[in-house]
Design a protein around this motif. Structure first.
Motif, PDB file in Angstrom:
ATOM      1  N   ASN A  30      48.455 -15.136  35.603  1.00 39.46           N
ATOM      2  CA  ASN A  30      48.052 -14.061  34.699  1.00 39.46           C
ATOM      3  C   ASN A  30      46.547 -14.036  34.458  1.00 39.46           C
ATOM      4  OD1 ASN A  30      50.679 -13.194  34.414  1.00 39.46           O
ATOM      5  ND2 ASN A  30      51.049 -14.312  32.528  1.00 39.46           N
ATOM      6  N   ILE A  31      45.904 -15.197  34.524  1.00 42.74           N
ATOM      7  CA  ILE A  31      44.448 -15.229  34.391  1.00 42.74           C
ATOM      8  C   ILE A  31      43.803 -14.360  35.466  1.00 42.74           C
ATOM      9  CG2 ILE A  31      42.435 -16.731  34.755  1.00 42.74           C
ATOM     10  CD1 ILE A  31      43.941 -18.913  33.203  1.00 42.74           C
ATOM     11  N   GLN A  32      44.330 -14.420  36.688  1.00 50.32           N
ATOM     12  CA  GLN A  32      43.785 -13.603  37.768  1.00 50.32           C
ATOM     13  C   GLN A  32      43.914 -12.112  37.446  1.00 50.32           C
ATOM     14  OE1 GLN A  32      45.160 -14.954  41.784  1.00 50.32           O
ATOM     15  NE2 GLN A  32      46.170 -16.553  40.591  1.00 50.32           N
ATOM     16  N   ALA A  33      45.093 -11.704  36.999  1.00 55.09           N
ATOM     17  CA  ALA A  33      45.309 -10.291  36.669  1.00 55.09           C
ATOM     18  C   ALA A  33      44.393  -9.849  35.538  1.00 55.09           C
ATOM     19  CB  ALA A  33      46.773 -10.066  36.290  1.00 55.09           C
ATOM     20  N   ARG A  34      44.195 -10.717  34.557  1.00 54.31           N
ATOM     21  CA  ARG A  34      43.364 -10.345  33.404  1.00 54.31           C
ATOM     22  C   ARG A  34      41.876 -10.326  33.752  1.00 54.31           C
ATOM     23  NH1 ARG A  34      47.675 -13.561  30.009  1.00 54.31           N
ATOM     24  NH2 ARG A  34      48.937 -11.770  29.371  1.00 54.31           N
ATOM     25  N   LEU A  35      41.463 -11.174  34.674  1.00 52.61           N
ATOM     26  CA  LEU A  35      40.079 -11.107  35.135  1.00 52.61           C
ATOM     27  C   LEU A  35      39.826  -9.791  35.876  1.00 52.61           C
ATOM     28  CD1 LEU A  35      39.506 -14.774  36.348  1.00 52.61           C
ATOM     29  CD2 LEU A  35      38.452 -13.655  34.367  1.00 52.61           C
ATOM     30  N   ARG A  36      40.790  -9.346  36.642  1.00 50.21           N
ATOM     31  CA  ARG A  36      40.655  -8.055  37.325  1.00 50.21           C
ATOM     32  C   ARG A  36      40.555  -6.924  36.304  1.00 50.21           C
ATOM     33  NH1 ARG A  36      44.688 -10.398  41.525  1.00 50.21           N
ATOM     34  NH2 ARG A  36      43.363 -10.606  43.384  1.00 50.21           N
ATOM     35  N   GLY A  37      41.393  -6.991  35.266  1.00 47.21           N
ATOM     36  CA  GLY A  37      41.316  -5.977  34.219  1.00 47.21           C
ATOM     37  C   GLY A  37      39.965  -5.985  33.516  1.00 47.21           C
ATOM     38  N   LEU A  38      39.425  -7.166  33.271  1.00 38.54           N
ATOM     39  CA  LEU A  38      38.110  -7.303  32.646  1.00 38.54           C
ATOM     40  C   LEU A  38      37.033  -6.599  33.477  1.00 38.54           C
ATOM     41  CD1 LEU A  38      36.129  -8.843  30.627  1.00 38.54           C
ATOM     42  CD2 LEU A  38      36.069 -10.623  32.363  1.00 38.54           C
ATOM     43  N   LEU A  39      37.043  -6.837  34.781  1.00 38.02           N
ATOM     44  CA  LEU A  39      36.016  -6.262  35.648  1.00 38.02           C
ATOM     45  C   LEU A  39      36.170  -4.749  35.779  1.00 38.02           C
ATOM     46  CD1 LEU A  39      35.959  -9.014  38.413  1.00 38.02           C
ATOM     47  CD2 LEU A  39      34.283  -8.658  36.587  1.00 38.02           C
ATOM     48  N   LEU A  40      37.407  -4.282  35.883  1.00 35.24           N
ATOM     49  CA  LEU A  40      37.619  -2.833  35.980  1.00 35.24           C
ATOM     50  C   LEU A  40      37.166  -2.128  34.702  1.00 35.24           C
ATOM     51  CD1 LEU A  40      41.112  -2.759  37.720  1.00 35.24           C
ATOM     52  CD2 LEU A  40      38.921  -2.069  38.725  1.00 35.24           C
ATOM     53  N   MET A  41      37.430  -2.736  33.549  1.00 32.93           N
ATOM     54  CA  MET A  41      36.987  -2.130  32.300  1.00 32.93           C
ATOM     55  C   MET A  41      35.473  -2.170  32.169  1.00 32.93           C
ATOM     56  SD  MET A  41      39.419  -0.695  30.773  1.00 32.93           S
ATOM     57  CE  MET A  41      38.354  -0.257  29.407  1.00 32.93           C
ATOM     58  N   ALA A  42      34.835  -3.185  32.727  1.00 32.50           N
ATOM     59  CA  ALA A  42      33.373  -3.240  32.707  1.00 32.50           C
ATOM     60  C   ALA A  42      32.787  -2.086  33.510  1.00 32.50           C
ATOM     61  CB  ALA A  42      32.882  -4.581  33.260  1.00 32.50           C
ATOM     62  N   VAL A  43      33.361  -1.825  34.682  1.00 36.92           N
ATOM     63  CA  VAL A  43      32.906  -0.693  35.503  1.00 36.92           C
ATOM     64  C   VAL A  43      33.146   0.618  34.760  1.00 36.92           C
ATOM     65  CG1 VAL A  43      33.284   0.560  37.664  1.00 36.92           C
ATOM     66  CG2 VAL A  43      33.255  -1.939  37.671  1.00 36.92           C
ATOM     67  N   SER A  44      34.298   0.713  34.108  1.00 30.99           N
ATOM     68  CA  SER A  44      34.608   1.915  33.329  1.00 30.99           C
ATOM     69  C   SER A  44      33.590   2.131  32.212  1.00 30.99           C
ATOM     70  CB  SER A  44      36.019   1.799  32.743  1.00 30.99           C
ATOM     71  OG  SER A  44      36.296   2.853  31.848  1.00 30.99           O
ATOM     72  N   ASN A  45      33.293   1.082  31.469  1.00 31.19           N
ATOM     73  CA  ASN A  45      32.330   1.193  30.367  1.00 31.19           C
ATOM     74  C   ASN A  45      30.944   1.580  30.858  1.00 31.19           C
ATOM     75  OD1 ASN A  45      33.681  -1.598  28.436  1.00 31.19           O
ATOM     76  ND2 ASN A  45      34.298   0.523  28.504  1.00 31.19           N
ATOM     77  N   LYS A  46      30.535   1.029  31.987  1.00 30.11           N
ATOM     78  CA  LYS A  46      29.177   1.257  32.483  1.00 30.11           C
ATOM     79  C   LYS A  46      28.996   2.670  33.027  1.00 30.11           C
ATOM     80  CE  LYS A  46      26.504  -1.527  32.532  1.00 30.11           C
ATOM     81  NZ  LYS A  46      25.456  -1.879  31.530  1.00 30.11           N
ATOM     82  N   PHE A  47      30.002   3.192  33.725  1.00 33.81           N
ATOM     83  CA  PHE A  47      29.849   4.476  34.414  1.00 33.81           C
ATOM     84  C   PHE A  47      30.677   5.608  33.816  1.00 33.81           C
ATOM     85  CE2 PHE A  47      29.040   1.145  37.629  1.00 33.81           C
ATOM     86  CZ  PHE A  47      27.725   1.444  37.927  1.00 33.81           C
ATOM     87  N   GLY A  48      31.571   5.280  32.864  1.00 31.21           N
ATOM     88  CA  GLY A  48      32.328   6.323  32.181  1.00 31.21           C
ATOM     89  C   GLY A  48      33.624   6.732  32.842  1.00 31.21           C
ATOM     90  N   HIS A  49      33.923   6.168  34.004  1.00 28.79           N
ATOM     91  CA  HIS A  49      35.161   6.516  34.687  1.00 28.79           C
ATOM     92  C   HIS A  49      36.353   5.850  33.998  1.00 28.79           C
ATOM     93  CE1 HIS A  49      32.191   7.610  37.616  1.00 28.79           C
ATOM     94  NE2 HIS A  49      33.098   8.080  38.457  1.00 28.79           N
ATOM     95  N   MET A  50      37.472   6.572  33.916  1.00 29.70           N
ATOM     96  CA  MET A  50      38.677   6.028  33.297  1.00 29.70           C
ATOM     97  C   MET A  50      39.421   5.137  34.287  1.00 29.70           C
ATOM     98  SD  MET A  50      41.979   8.004  31.713  1.00 29.70           S
ATOM     99  CE  MET A  50      42.532   8.498  33.342  1.00 29.70           C
ATOM    100  N   VAL A  51      39.906   3.991  33.811  1.00 30.44           N
ATOM    101  CA  VAL A  51      40.685   3.094  34.658  1.00 30.44           C
ATOM    102  C   VAL A  51      42.119   3.615  34.782  1.00 30.44           C
ATOM    103  CG1 VAL A  51      41.613   0.763  34.932  1.00 30.44           C
ATOM    104  CG2 VAL A  51      39.305   1.092  34.002  1.00 30.44           C
ATOM    105  N   LEU A  52      42.599   3.693  36.018  1.00 30.04           N
ATOM    106  CA  LEU A  52      44.000   4.004  36.262  1.00 30.04           C
ATOM    107  C   LEU A  52      44.772   2.706  36.471  1.00 30.04           C
ATOM    108  CD1 LEU A  52      44.121   7.024  38.770  1.00 30.04           C
ATOM    109  CD2 LEU A  52      44.269   7.046  36.276  1.00 30.04           C
ATOM    110  N   THR A  53      45.900   2.560  35.791  1.00 30.89           N
ATOM    111  CA  THR A  53      46.801   1.460  36.103  1.00 30.89           C
ATOM    112  C   THR A  53      47.686   1.886  37.268  1.00 30.89           C
ATOM    113  OG1 THR A  53      48.581   2.155  34.636  1.00 30.89           O
ATOM    114  CG2 THR A  53      46.831   0.847  33.674  1.00 30.89           C
ATOM    115  N   THR A  54      48.231   0.912  37.986  1.00 29.50           N
ATOM    116  CA  THR A  54      48.954   1.239  39.216  1.00 29.50           C
ATOM    117  C   THR A  54      50.396   0.755  39.217  1.00 29.50           C
ATOM    118  OG1 THR A  54      48.171  -0.790  40.289  1.00 29.50           O
ATOM    119  CG2 THR A  54      46.827   1.182  40.563  1.00 29.50           C
ATOM    120  N   GLY A  55      50.901   0.262  38.069  1.00 30.31           N
ATOM    121  CA  GLY A  55      52.271  -0.226  38.012  1.00 30.31           C
ATOM    122  C   GLY A  55      53.288   0.897  38.080  1.00 30.31           C
TER     123      GLY A  55
END
Length: 281
Positions: free
Chosen positions: A106-131
């Protein structure tokens, strides 16, 4: 597929997002989500991030690259191995004497979420989940990890239907794409929109060596049949068993569905496709 395109297009444009960002794993769910996003918004508004770990296979790396090329979308790569190592070292004193388990996965999945949200915050794009709905029904997802995001395109789509959507989209001609108002490209003989291996390889979260979804879940054809009975047809375990389904498997799935309610309450909104969807979507 057209409903998913319309739902995503409306949600993104009416909320004034400049585009979307998603983690492109090389698996079928993120591949279909990326294709829908390109069709809904245009390739220039789709930013994908490949986030390989030590357990990411060469096949997944290659399939993600092939899909991004076929769709004409941007793909960047951020290796998460250094972050995994740092997290493990940080937690090592507290976890001393305990074996690795789903915590490290789960740490791996949460690190990915952290990085995707960082990109979202920086550029304004909304993160899509894929489940997909099969996973969300039984809780085969990580809170604040792969569930992290603002909209869930496949929220009401069972895994078996994800495969059908992939095959349909790859077979769609340029005439069909134009008729339906899709903004993405058609498959070519050298670049199918959804790489064939994405559809044929066994599904896996790739959070540990040689992991397969069926290590934790019944085969998706069986699982989806049970879920449709429990959720959409509102049948009891006894009724499904009377129809010929294995009692132990149905019991297990029903318990998983009930236990995962707390996760579903925290999931992103998405497009409603079936007669009985989760949440208020």
């Amino acid at each position: 597929y057209r409903a998913l395109v319309l739902g995503l297009r409306d949600y993104v444009t009416k909320n004034n997002f400049p585009g979307i960002v998603l983690g492109l794993s090389g698996g079928i769910d993120s591949g279909v989500t990326a294709a829908i996003a390109a069709d809904a918004l245009g390739p220039d508004k789709v930013h994908t991030i490949r986030l390989p770990s030590p357990f990411t296979s060469d096949d997944s790396v290659e399939d993600a690259e092939a899909l991004a090329k076929a769709l004409g979308i941007r793909m960047d790569t951020i290796a998460i191995t250094p972050l995994i190592d740092t997290a493990r070292q940080t937690l090592a004193p507290l976890f001393a004497g305990r074996h690795a388990d789903t915590t490290e996965e789960n740490i791996q999945a949460r690190l990915r979420g952290l990085l995707l949200m960082a990109v979202s915050n920086k550029f304004g794009h909304m993160v899509l989940t894929t489940g997909n709905k099969s996973e969300m029904s039984v809780g085969y997802a990580t809170l604040y990890g792969d569930m992290c995001g603002g909209f869930s395109v496949l929220k009401d789509i069972y895994k078996t239907t994800v495969y059908e959507l992939a095959e349909w989209r790859s077979a769609a001609t340029a005439e069909v794409i134009q008729e339906f108002g899709f903004l993405g490209a058609a498959s070519t003989s050298t670049h199918p929109i959804i790489p064939a291996r994405m559809i044929t390889k066994p599904p896996t979260a790739e959070l540990r060596p040689n992991q397969k979804d069926e290590d934790s879940l019944p085969p998706y054809a069986m699982l989806d049949s049970i879920l449709r009975g429990l959720i959409e047809k509102q049948k009891s375990v006894a009724e499904l068993v009377a129809e010929g389904m294995d009692k132990a498997t149905v019991d297990r799935v029903a318990r998983m569905v009930a236990a995962a309610e707390y996760k579903r309450r925290q999931s992103a909104p998405g497009v409603k496709i079936t007669p009985m969807a989760f949440g208020r979507d």
